[in-house]
Design an enzyme around this catalytic site. Sequence first.
Site, short mmCIF file in Angstrom:
data_model
loop_
_atom_site.label_atom_id
_atom_site.label_comp_id
_atom_site.label_asym_id
_atom_site.label_seq_id
_atom_site.Cartn_x
_atom_site.Cartn_y
_atom_site.Cartn_z
CB CYS A 183 43.72 7.36 -78.94
SG CYS A 183 42.29 6.37 -78.79
NE ARG A 209 36.59 11.38 -71.77
CZ ARG A 209 37.65 11.66 -72.63
NH1 ARG A 209 38.73 11.96 -72.13
NH2 ARG A 209 37.96 10.90 -73.69
CD GLU A 253 39.26 7.96 -71.97
OE1 GLU A 253 40.60 8.44 -72.46
OE2 GLU A 253 38.47 7.65 -72.63
P1 ADP Z 1 41.95 14.54 -72.26
O1 ADP Z 1 40.71 15.94 -71.96
O2 ADP Z 1 43.00 15.44 -72.66
O3 ADP Z 1 41.28 13.37 -73.26
P2 ADP Z 1 41.44 13.58 -69.65
O4 ADP Z 1 39.76 13.18 -69.77
O5 ADP Z 1 42.19 12.59 -68.68
O6 ADP Z 1 42.10 13.78 -70.97
O7 ADP Z 1 41.38 15.02 -68.48
C1 ADP Z 1 42.37 15.53 -68.52
C2 ADP Z 1 42.12 16.69 -67.19
O8 ADP Z 1 41.39 17.70 -67.54
C3 ADP Z 1 41.46 16.00 -65.95
O9 ADP Z 1 41.89 16.41 -64.77
C4 ADP Z 1 40.03 16.51 -66.03
O10 ADP Z 1 39.23 16.33 -64.92
C5 ADP Z 1 40.31 17.74 -66.65
N1 ADP Z 1 39.00 18.41 -67.09
C6 ADP Z 1 38.40 18.08 -68.35
N2 ADP Z 1 37.60 18.66 -68.68
C7 ADP Z 1 37.46 19.79 -67.74
C8 ADP Z 1 36.50 20.95 -67.44
N3 ADP Z 1 35.95 21.19 -68.35
N4 ADP Z 1 37.14 21.83 -66.49
C9 ADP Z 1 38.11 21.56 -65.64
N5 ADP Z 1 38.89 20.17 -65.86
C10 ADP Z 1 38.70 19.53 -67.04
C1 CIR Z 2 40.30 2.58 -74.00
O1 CIR Z 2 40.32 2.07 -75.04
O2 CIR Z 2 39.58 2.85 -73.20
C2 CIR Z 2 41.60 3.63 -73.76
N1 CIR Z 2 42.70 3.15 -74.63
C3 CIR Z 2 41.15 5.12 -74.18
C4 CIR Z 2 40.14 5.50 -75.33
C5 CIR Z 2 40.07 6.83 -75.67
N2 CIR Z 2 38.67 7.00 -75.25
C6 CIR Z 2 37.76 7.74 -75.87
O3 CIR Z 2 36.69 7.47 -75.77
N3 CIR Z 2 38.26 8.99 -76.49
#
Ligand code: ADP
Ligand code: CIR
Length: 346
Positions: A261, A299, A304
């Site tokens: 991404c 978020r 996300e």
């Molecule tokens: P990424 O962080 O890899 O972009 P996500 O937004 O899907 O992906 O988050 C992944 C996981 O990490 C989710 O379960 C989210 O709730 C958890 N997470 C993110 N930040 C924290 C935090 N500060 N403490 C605990 N869990 C977290």
């Molecule tokens: C989107 O376009 O909403 C998904 N493909 C996720 C994009 C990554 N989001 C971000 O803001 N880091």
Amino acid sequence: MKQNNEFPNLPKECTSMLCKHLTKEVFEVLKDKKTANGFTLSDAINSGVENIDSGIGVYAGDEESYTLFSPLFDPIIEEYHGFSPSDKHKSNLNPDDLHAPNPDSEGTYIVSTRIRVGRNVDNMPLGPAISKEQRDQVEASIVEGLKQLEGELKGSYYPLLGMSKEVQEALIKDHFLFKEGDRFLASTGLNRDWPEGRGIYHNNDKTFLVWVNEEDQLRIISMQMGGDIKEVFTRLVSAIKSIETKVAFSYNEHLGYITSCPTNLGTAMRASVHIALPKLSQDMEKFKAITDKHHLQIRGIHGEHSESEGGIYDISNRRRLGVTEVMCVQDMYDGVVELIEVEKSL
Ligand code: ADP
Ligand code: CIR
């Protein structure tokens, strides 16, 4: 891989970066191009075409996608990171340069802290264009490297294949494991052959974790309860340094670490806290003004595309390219300090 010669149907109400930057002219220039791995423009845009509520809407199949399809990717990268095609990426992983004393030592606001980086294996296609054999090979080589980690980083690998639903769901609920069935990832081919080749490595305390073959081939994660951001960063740096002696990562001087991404390019770092802001979150305009000032993203509690629960939000750095790792964490830290100050004053 797909090849569609018709301009896609993008409704007027679509606000994604794909809808903004995929003009008919850009489409005409790029529609017949294909990378060495067979990745096409249709593959790159399919997620945003099928998911009109995307924020971004595009993915890369390999490093070459970023140059071959640059008339589409460059303006998206520029808008997201404020990084122009002539800029060079920077790196600084020195924890001594980070100013981050715990902003909430009594544990009133910050529930937990997590910092992750994305990494992909050099000379392999990225997840959207990888074959099953290549993905399995990537898994095997990463697991081989992880097995050699020692001390606080020592742990075990748990493949998704064969994991019970109960264990999987508990790991997801507790924020340790990636979720299943993400439609944005499915549309770009990232969920092919699920669950094979995917898994999670973690130490006993689950303060150091590695996701294997999710959106990126590695997501290296350091996390713990509370707000000691520097401790979390220091552990992550030690993990990155150890793993890179065992697995070669895809990197170039312009875009930094290559990720599927475009929002993750550069440092590929997302530093976040889960923070309770029950008062400030009643006034979303005020809340957003502070997060925008510090280049932060809000978020929900399950990552996300999820919602907040009980006034708890996930606050993280938005920029990842053209800024160093220390700056990513510093953005988050400085913003969190101000958010806590304002929450206290309300
Ligand atoms: P990424 O962080 O890899 O972009 P996500 O937004 O899907 O992906 O988050 C992944 C996981 O990490 C989710 O379960 C989210 O709730 C958890 N997470 C993110 N930040 C924290 C935090 N500060 N403490 C605990 N869990 C977290
Ligand atoms: C989107 O376009 O909403 C998904 N493909 C996720 C994009 C990554 N989001 C971000 O803001 N880091």
